[in-house]
Design a protein around this motif. Structure first.
Motif, PDB file in Angstrom:
ATOM      1  N   PHE A 116      -4.255  60.932 -73.882  1.00  0.00           N
ATOM      2  CA  PHE A 116      -4.996  59.521 -73.714  1.00  0.00           C
ATOM      3  C   PHE A 116      -5.178  58.492 -72.826  1.00  0.00           C
ATOM      4  CE2 PHE A 116      -6.655  55.611 -75.421  1.00  0.00           C
ATOM      5  CZ  PHE A 116      -7.706  55.786 -76.610  1.00  0.00           C
ATOM      6  N   SER A 117      -6.924  58.691 -72.749  1.00  0.00           N
ATOM      7  CA  SER A 117      -6.578  58.140 -71.264  1.00  0.00           C
ATOM      8  C   SER A 117      -8.585  57.271 -72.134  1.00  0.00           C
ATOM      9  CB  SER A 117      -6.335  58.332 -70.105  1.00  0.00           C
ATOM     10  OG  SER A 117      -7.738  58.059 -69.755  1.00  0.00           O
ATOM     11  N   LEU A 118      -8.526  55.800 -70.867  1.00  0.00           N
ATOM     12  CA  LEU A 118     -10.529  54.912 -71.597  1.00  0.00           C
ATOM     13  C   LEU A 118     -10.547  55.734 -70.408  1.00  0.00           C
ATOM     14  CD1 LEU A 118      -9.191  52.291 -73.972  1.00  0.00           C
ATOM     15  CD2 LEU A 118     -11.025  54.664 -73.983  1.00  0.00           C
ATOM     16  N   ASP A 119     -10.296  55.799 -68.919  1.00  0.00           N
ATOM     17  CA  ASP A 119      -9.974  56.221 -67.607  1.00  0.00           C
ATOM     18  C   ASP A 119     -12.207  56.394 -67.870  1.00  0.00           C
ATOM     19  OD1 ASP A 119      -8.089  55.363 -67.052  1.00  0.00           O
ATOM     20  OD2 ASP A 119      -6.946  57.551 -65.558  1.00  0.00           O
ATOM     21  N   ALA A 120     -12.030  57.883 -68.405  1.00  0.00           N
ATOM     22  CA  ALA A 120     -13.792  58.106 -68.022  1.00  0.00           C
ATOM     23  C   ALA A 120     -14.514  57.154 -68.977  1.00  0.00           C
ATOM     24  CB  ALA A 120     -14.001  59.198 -68.706  1.00  0.00           C
ATOM     25  N   TRP A 121     -14.673  56.426 -69.448  1.00  0.00           N
ATOM     26  CA  TRP A 121     -15.395  55.618 -70.580  1.00  0.00           C
ATOM     27  C   TRP A 121     -15.420  53.938 -69.324  1.00  0.00           C
ATOM     28  CZ3 TRP A 121     -18.131  56.414 -74.868  1.00  0.00           C
ATOM     29  CH2 TRP A 121     -17.753  57.204 -75.455  1.00  0.00           C
ATOM     30  N   ARG A 122     -14.247  53.816 -68.430  1.00  0.00           N
ATOM     31  CA  ARG A 122     -14.300  52.439 -68.181  1.00  0.00           C
ATOM     32  C   ARG A 122     -15.784  52.627 -66.528  1.00  0.00           C
ATOM     33  NH1 ARG A 122      -8.830  52.644 -67.784  1.00  0.00           N
ATOM     34  NH2 ARG A 122      -8.444  51.491 -69.395  1.00  0.00           N
ATOM     35  N   ASP A 123     -15.389  54.393 -66.274  1.00  0.00           N
ATOM     36  CA  ASP A 123     -16.213  54.462 -65.237  1.00  0.00           C
ATOM     37  C   ASP A 123     -17.584  55.745 -65.266  1.00  0.00           C
ATOM     38  OD1 ASP A 123     -17.155  54.785 -62.722  1.00  0.00           O
ATOM     39  OD2 ASP A 123     -14.975  56.302 -61.375  1.00  0.00           O
ATOM     40  N   PRO A 124     -18.212  56.168 -65.995  1.00  0.00           N
ATOM     41  CA  PRO A 124     -19.108  56.361 -66.862  1.00  0.00           C
ATOM     42  C   PRO A 124     -19.751  57.508 -65.582  1.00  0.00           C
ATOM     43  CG  PRO A 124     -19.645  54.702 -67.835  1.00  0.00           C
ATOM     44  CD  PRO A 124     -18.428  54.640 -67.030  1.00  0.00           C
ATOM     45  N   CYS A 125     -19.498  57.192 -64.440  1.00  0.00           N
ATOM     46  CA  CYS A 125     -20.503  57.516 -63.815  1.00  0.00           C
ATOM     47  C   CYS A 125     -19.650  58.197 -62.570  1.00  0.00           C
ATOM     48  CB  CYS A 125     -21.951  56.826 -62.610  1.00  0.00           C
ATOM     49  SG  CYS A 125     -23.447  57.005 -64.128  1.00  0.00           S
ATOM     50  N   GLY A 126     -18.193  57.978 -62.694  1.00  0.00           N
ATOM     51  CA  GLY A 126     -17.450  58.377 -62.258  1.00  0.00           C
ATOM     52  C   GLY A 126     -17.805  60.283 -61.318  1.00  0.00           C
TER      53      GLY A 126
END
Lengths: 292, 315
Positions: free
Chosen positions: A73-83
């Motif tokens: 589980f990770s929220l990384d993608a949600w924190r940086d949607p335009c990554g």
């Protein structure tokens, strides 16, 4: 024997209410009634399963490039949607094209729907056929035929050609949607307006247009989702410099899908649920007011 | 207002004409000029960007040359016979898969549409939202999700292995060896899934219009629930069945997303060949011939089907 029959069929009462009568059912009938629901729930699961996977995997932290197996589980993608490089550019291109295509196809489509639903004229059957044909044509044929047109006439592929194509295939769906709404309207409402000395323009603006609005809104929503989601036709009429969101997803599928794609998918799903729910609620309140 | 107005937003989507209240909104005015003014921009658009391209496609299929040296119209009809003898397998497969997907979508979609239209009561609006909502997430993304669902570590695969279904489906040629992905079964699953909403919405629209009192009457006349379904519900939902099957079959026959993402080279459909010949091999005449042949075949099948099913109101 004759006496027992009427008791089991309270026909008069049920007929008036128009609701299914409450009567004793055999176990077999009860089972069959539930079978419909079992089948319906299984169908719903089939429909929603991929969406659940999209939502779930938006919280994944994949080990490699491919986001196919659950790691942690990770929220990384949600924190940086335009990554993910290039993804948000493609998203904004799709939004722009979607809005422009919706605007033009809704305007033209609504005009056609009014003409077909409200007037008798020469060439009506032909017009209906011309509107039906794009819906009866596979996307790959429409995309490739437009490509031969653009290549033969030397029109460079890019945003303009994508937009031309999108307006073309959205148009018929808008016509059908708005026409269905217009066909369901009570003509007496317009007649009443005329009886009350409203002229044609006033009747249209105050009565017809507001009544047709839900149909026009549904048509616009459909046009936007068709345009936003189209891959096949767009792929034939886009250049390397005009990458829409579906084209980006397609490319990513081969290179390795960034988790951010799932974030966008989840956000779209949630937005759609909220938008459709609001539309349904609004429609219901309006109906209630009108009935009263 | 009838209950139909309650869900008008969703229901209007893909609703087939002809089923509306009799006499409602019938064309009645005859004003010279006005309808033509209303039709002009839209129909002109369709003429220039739908009809004219079809003519260009036909012309392209009869030309010889190459993208570099230019094309000349030589009326070489052999392109058609060459292309079809090379790709009749993909052609046939497209129609077979589309047919299977349509039948499956009907079998899966009918109970759901029936339950929502006739048995859901106040849950109707919510259930409709659930049916329509997946529509709005990118369908490519959802098709990619099937890769995750069907992959060899997935739950579905575990179920297939656990129940030894996989041996059966492999023996039938639906799956290859020990995996579900890259098999005909996966492609048909994806096709059925992708076009299911196009089946459910017209079915729902026609079932929702069914007056429950008709079923009451059938019961009063000693019809069993099954007879009532066969003699009343099913015939009355036929416009929805016809619209739904068309809206599923036509796009499915031309689709290549599912066969590409969920299949293998042995499941290639004709759309895949057309795309490859246009965009990678750049053999425009062959691609145009295949594309035009696909269009003609579908038009013939659809017009036969519409005539057989007796629903001409669709057009």
């Amino acid at each position: 024997m004759v006496e027992t029959l009427p008791r089991s069929r309270p026909a008069g009462r049920a007929g008036k209410q128009g609701a299914p009568a409450r009567r004793r059912r055999s176990p077999w009938a009860v089972l069959r009634e539930n079978l419909v629901w079992v089948a319906a729930v299984l169908a719903l699961i089939y429909l929603l399963l991929p969406n659940l996977v999209v939502v779930l995997f938006s919280f994944n932290k994949p080990n490699g490039r491919f986001n196919y197996t659950w790691q942690r589980f990770s929220l990384d993608a949600w924190r940086d949607p335009c990554g993910a490089p290039g993804m948000c550019e493609s998203l904004s291109l799709s939004l722009k094209i979607g809005l422009a295509a919706t605007l033009v196809s809704t305007l033209f489509g609504t005009m056609i729907a009014f003409a077909l639903a409200r007037y008798r004229f020469r060439g009506r059957t032909g017009s209906n056929l011309l509107i039906f044909l794009p819906m009866a044509t596979p996307e790959v044929v429409m995309g490739s035929s437009l490509l031969t047109l653009f290549v033969s006439t030397g029109i460079p592929l890019g945003r303009t050609t994508i937009l031309i194509a999108h307006i073309m295939f959205c148009l018929s769906y808008v016509v059908v949607t708005v026409k269905a709404r217009l066909a369901g309207l009570d003509p007496r409402l317009e007649q009443a307006a005329a009886d009350l000395y409203a002229n044609e323009l006033q009747t249209f603006r105050r009565i017809t247009l507001p009544l047709a609005a839900p149909g026009i809104a549904a048509g616009a929503l459909l046009a936007f989702s068709l345009s936003f989601d189209d891959y096949i036709i767009t792929n034939f009429n886009a250049s390397n410099a005009s990458i829409t969101f579906p084209m980006y997803v397609w490319g990513a599928a081969a290179r390795g899908t960034p988790v951010q794609i799932n974030v966008i998918g989840t956000a779209m799903f949630l937005l759609a649920v909220v938008a459709v729910a609001i539309g349904q609620l609004a429609g219901r309140t309006r109906t209630r007011v009108r009935t009263r | 207002m009838t209950s139909g107005a309650q869900s008008s937003g969703v229901q209007a989507v893909l609703e087939q004409p002809g089923g509306a209240r009799p006499g409602a909104g019938r064309p009645r005015r005859r004003v010279a000029g006005v309808p033509y003014f209303l039709l002009l921009p839209g129909l002109l658009w369709l003429a220039v960007f739908f009809v004219v391209p079809m003519i260009f496609l036909l012309s392209q299929s009869l030309q010889t040359g190459s993208l570099e040296t230019g094309y000349r119209l030589t009326f070489r009809f052999a392109t058609y016979t060459d292309a079809l003898s090379d790709f009749y397998r993909q052609f046939f497969r497209s129609f077979l898969y589309a047919f299977l997907a349509t039948v499956l979508a009907l079998l899966i979609g009918y109970p759901l549409a029936y339950a929502i239209a006739l048995k859901s009561g106040r849950w109707k609006a919510l259930l409709l939202v659930i049916v329509v909502a997946p529509f709005f997430t990118s369908f490519l993304l959802r098709t990619l999700a099937w890769q995750t669902i069907l992959n060899s570590d997935g739950l579905v695969m575990k179920f297939f292995r656990g129940t030894h279904l996989i041996e059966l489906t492999s023996a039938l040629g639906w799956t290859n060896g020990s995996q579900l992905l890259s098999s005909p079964l996966a492609v048909v699953t994806g096709l059925t899934y992708n076009f299911l909403p196009f089946m459910i919405l017209p079915l729902f629209a026609s079932l929702d219009r069914l007056d429950p009192r008709l079923l009451e009457a059938a019961g009063d006349l000693y019809a069993t629930p099954f007879t009532a379904f066969r003699r009343v519900t099913l015939p009355m939902s036929m416009p929805g069945v016809v619209a739904g099957t068309l809206l599923t079959f036509i796009p499915a026959a031309g689709d290549y997303i599912n066969s590409r993402l969920l299949g293998n080279p042995n499941t290639a459909m004709i759309g895949q060949v057309i795309e490859g010949y246009f965009l990678r091999i750049n053999d425009y005449p062959t691609a145009a011939a295949l594309s035009f042949a696909l269009m003609l075949t579908i038009l013939v099948l659809v017009s036969v089907y519409i005539r057989k099913s007796g629903t001409e109101e669709l057009v």
